[in-house]
Design an enzyme around this catalytic site. Structure first.
Site, PDB file in Angstrom:
ATOM      1  N   LEU A  33       0.694  -1.145   0.151  1.00  0.00           N
ATOM      2  CA  LEU A  33      -0.149  -0.035   0.119  1.00  0.00           C
ATOM      3  C   LEU A  33       0.896   1.275  -0.044  1.00  0.00           C
ATOM      4  O   LEU A  33       2.043   1.373   0.322  1.00  0.00           O
ATOM      5  CB  LEU A  33      -1.028  -0.069   1.433  1.00  0.00           C
ATOM      6  CG  LEU A  33      -1.832  -1.041   1.330  1.00  0.00           C
ATOM      7  CD1 LEU A  33      -2.996  -0.887   2.387  1.00  0.00           C
ATOM      8  CD2 LEU A  33      -2.734  -1.476   0.086  1.00  0.00           C
ATOM      9  N   HIS A  37      -3.656   4.294  -2.230  1.00  0.00           N
ATOM     10  CA  HIS A  37      -4.595   3.370  -1.500  1.00  0.00           C
ATOM     11  C   HIS A  37      -5.115   4.335  -0.244  1.00  0.00           C
ATOM     12  O   HIS A  37      -6.308   4.100  -0.027  1.00  0.00           O
ATOM     13  CB  HIS A  37      -3.858   2.241  -0.870  1.00  0.00           C
ATOM     14  CG  HIS A  37      -3.636   1.387  -2.147  1.00  0.00           C
ATOM     15  ND1 HIS A  37      -2.134   1.056  -2.260  1.00  0.00           N
ATOM     16  CD2 HIS A  37      -3.839   0.620  -2.780  1.00  0.00           C
ATOM     17  CE1 HIS A  37      -1.858   0.439  -3.263  1.00  0.00           C
ATOM     18  NE2 HIS A  37      -2.984  -0.075  -3.908  1.00  0.00           N
ATOM     19  N   GLN A  61      -4.769 -12.517 -12.569  1.00  0.00           N
ATOM     20  CA  GLN A  61      -4.476 -11.256 -13.445  1.00  0.00           C
ATOM     21  C   GLN A  61      -3.235 -10.813 -13.909  1.00  0.00           C
ATOM     22  O   GLN A  61      -3.002 -10.227 -14.534  1.00  0.00           O
ATOM     23  CB  GLN A  61      -5.306 -10.232 -12.820  1.00  0.00           C
ATOM     24  CG  GLN A  61      -4.332  -9.600 -11.775  1.00  0.00           C
ATOM     25  CD  GLN A  61      -5.139  -8.379 -10.964  1.00  0.00           C
ATOM     26  OE1 GLN A  61      -6.127  -8.782 -10.278  1.00  0.00           O
ATOM     27  NE2 GLN A  61      -4.749  -7.163 -10.938  1.00  0.00           N
TER      28      GLN A  61
HETATM   29  O1  PAF Z   1      -5.966  -2.597  -8.525  1.00  0.00           O
HETATM   30  C1  PAF Z   1      -5.441  -3.324  -8.192  1.00  0.00           C
HETATM   31  O2  PAF Z   1      -4.935  -3.514  -7.245  1.00  0.00           O
HETATM   32  C2  PAF Z   1      -6.297  -4.941  -8.634  1.00  0.00           C
HETATM   33  O3  PAF Z   1      -6.283  -4.802  -9.911  1.00  0.00           O
HETATM   34  C3  PAF Z   1      -7.483  -5.144  -7.850  1.00  0.00           C
HETATM   35  C4  PAF Z   1      -8.683  -4.451  -8.181  1.00  0.00           C
HETATM   36  C5  PAF Z   1      -7.418  -5.044  -6.237  1.00  0.00           C
HETATM   37  C6  PAF Z   1      -8.046  -6.509  -8.465  1.00  0.00           C
HETATM   38  O4  PAF Z   1      -7.175  -7.555  -7.921  1.00  0.00           O
END
Ligand code: PAF
Length: 284
Positions: A33, A37, A61
């Site tokens: 973070l 964030h 992802q």
């Molecule tokens: O933006 C991110 O940190 C990620 O793509 C998310 C939205 C938490 C999904 O894993």
């Protein structure tokens, strides 16, 4: 701040809140973070009764195993930062909790061209993974509002499309990019940069902000400006632009004339050594 790693425990805790009429704001993250964030947590706290965040480095992802392996992880530090920022609840699931063996994806999304351009073109499958985890997190947390950063400009379009397709009663709030003093967009990946790379990476935002000034002055086409911005970025020794795109803020498609769209953005993905950074600036 309370911490849960089990979906059922998180849900019964949140149910208690919503049963009493509280609104829930949700900040999904992959950890590592930074101030960006924390700005999402602050926005959630300002407009929701309860703020919950999640920390989960979502393997689905990442189209590149090495990128997944290198992704910074600092869960204990992240939890302390969330607690200090006034977050009420943090969800830190394991991979097995999020993706139990044998569980099938419940929905296949068709994002049209939204997931084919820019990040979609360079990171095949990335947005399928984002859609999978975000729809699952929404299903788990059932928030009233969810908060995302404008740095992930294309991701915010994808998430709005998910909410529209699934008809979820969730308001998506997109917060401005938070930048370091030199202009570099804050990113979890910035910790992977050496001091020298960090200094050079500030040229990414400089090139984008200069593009904004040039666009406002007129006398240059979107394509000329795109090429000039790409040239500026690539002129910095450590930087290699994967793409620079000048796009319609609503459709994410490239514009050929400035009159093509109401909002126009310059977006880029740049390799700084082994680290890949993205950034964007609204031009007009
Ligand atoms: O933006 C991110 O940190 C990620 O793509 C998310 C939205 C938490 C999904 O894993």
């Amino acid at each position: 701040m309370e911490r849960y790693s089990s979906i059922s425990e998180l849900q019964s805790r949140l149910d208690k809140e919503t049963g009493g009429g509280a609104t829930v704001g949700f900040v999904p993250t992959m950890g590592a973070l930074h101030e960006g964030h924390l700005s999402l947590v602050a926005l959630s706290r300002a407009s929701c009764d309860v703020t919950a965040a999640s920390i989960f480095v979502n393997p689905t992802q990442f189209n590149d195993r090495e990128d997944y392996r290198r992704y910074p992880r600092s869960t204990e530090r992240d939890c302390a930062m969330l607690r200090d920022a006034g977050c009420d609840i943090v969800f830190t699931p394991s991979e097995e909790e999020m993706y139990p063996a044998g569980q099938k994806a419940t929905h296949t999304f068709d994002f049209g061209h939204l997931d084919k351009v820019m990040e979609g073109a360079f990171r095949p499958g990335h947005f399928d993974g984002v859609a999978q985890v975000v729809s699952r997190l929404f299903d788990i947390a059932r928030p009233d509002k969810a908060f995302f950063g404008q740095k992930d400009f294309q991701q915010t379009a994808i998430i709005k499309a998910i909410v529209a397709e699934l008809k979820l009663p969730i308001e998506i709030v997109v917060a401005p990019i938070v930048r370091e003093a030199g202009g570099l967009a804050m990113s979890s990946r910035n910790v992977l940069l050496s001091d020298e790379q960090r200094a050079q990476a500030a040229n990414i935002s400089r090139a984008l902000f200069d593009a904004r000034t040039t666009a406002a002055a007129g006398g240059i086409s979107p394509e000329e400006l795109r090429r000039e911005t790409e040239r500026r970025i690539n002129a910095t020794p450590e930087l290699a632009a994967e793409y620079v795109a000048i796009v319609d803020g609503a459709t994410l498609l490239p514009v050929t004339e400035w009159s093509d769209a109401r909002e126009i953005f310059a977006c880029t993905a740049v390799r700084v050594g082994k680290t890949r950074l993205i950034d964007n600036v609204r031009l007009l």
